[in-house]
Write a protein that holds these residues in place. Structure first.
Motif: not given
Length: 294
Positions: A59-68
């Motif tokens: 899943i990390d290859r499809w989603r990224m952290n934007n802070g909150t």
């Protein structure tokens, strides 16, 4: 002429996979040249045994952290992943998860949405995931599958996604479904990653897990059809917005509505409550269920 028409229809049908497939179907089609099978799991799980020919993603290859909040990666990053899996516009893609937790299950439905959003339409989920395959006694493979990269160029579909501004501008104008458990929707139970309790003003509650049984297999489709059309008064021709805490839970509601039941205009608010509930001025309601009334 009639024979030609039937032939053409048959050709089209051959390239259109149903959005929900079972283990029997997959065993019968394992060696189809146009089929791309993808396991969504940890590397350890994949290497311990996977469905024959299955490629691997996380899943990390499809989603990224934007802070909150967390959201889908950039189109270029998604394109790179799609290409590495050898997927192109004509591919039939089967996604399945190694379901150790509910969150594992939802990772596959999120990628289902992400593929739709980036122009890949022929996508299916394996009913019951890897566990259904094992339960059937089907063989697991430890050979790491290889594939040639595709040259697919993504084209995002803006009608598949909603941002905060779009949601705020359509409060009271469009039905919205909150995929979280009802205690989160009502604001009775706090969410550690969300500052404010409650739900988006005007949204209705429908927890994603209402659609599956204990084995993560989809419940009776006719009953789900009736539930949404009669109970929630949703029109398949009209738009609906779905959201949750951070994008995963609501992706299964997207799958059920847009994939299985054929709703034509479903938008997923990707940032969901991790964005909305961490802002001070977004309209929210607490302690009450709501019904959409335009």
């Amino acid at each position: 002429m009639k024979t030609l028409l039937l032939s053409l229809l048959g050709s089209v049908a051959a390239f259109a996979i149903e959005p929900l497939i079972n283990t029997t179907w997959l065993q019968q089609h394992l060696d189809d040249k146009n089929l791309t099978i993808v396991e969504v799991s940890s590397k350890k799980s994949y290497e311990s045994g996977h469905i024959k020919h299955a490629l691997h993603t996380t899943i990390d290859r499809w989603r990224m952290n934007n802070g909150t909040f967390i959201s889908v990666r950039t189109p270029q990053e998604i394109q790179n992943e799609i290409q590495s899996l050898g997927i192109n516009r004509s591919s039939d893609v089967v996604l399945y998860a190694d379901i150790q937790t509910p969150k594992d299950f939802l990772k596959a439905s999120y990628i289902f949405w992400a593929l739709h959003y980036h122009g890949i339409e022929n996508v299916a989920l394996l009913d019951g995931g890897k566990q259904a395959w094992i339960k059937e006694g089907a063989v697991l493979d430890r050979y790491t599958a290889q594939t040639e990269s595709s040259n697919y160029t993504v084209k995002t579909d803006p009608a598949r996604i909603a941002d905060r501004v779009y949601v705020e501008n359509h409060i009271g104008k469009l039905p919205m479904l909150d995929a979280r458990p009802s205690d989160k929707y009502l604001g009775i139970t706090p969410t550690a990653t969300v500052a404010r309790d409650g739900h988006i003003k005007g949204a209705m509650s429908y927890s994603w897990n209402y659609s599956v049984d204990n084995d993560y297999k989809l419940k009776n489709i006719k009953k789900l059809e009736k539930l949404f059309t009669q109970g929630y008064q949703l029109d398949k021709e009209n738009e609906v917005i779905v959201y949750c805490t951070g994008g995963l839970e609501t992706s299964f509601n997207y799958f059920v509505l847009s994939g299985v039941l054929g709703y034509k205009h479903v938008r997923l608010y990707d940032a969901s409550m991790k964005e909305w509930g961490n802002l001070e001025d977004t309209p929210m309601i607490q302690y009450s269920y709501e019904v959409f009334q335009k």
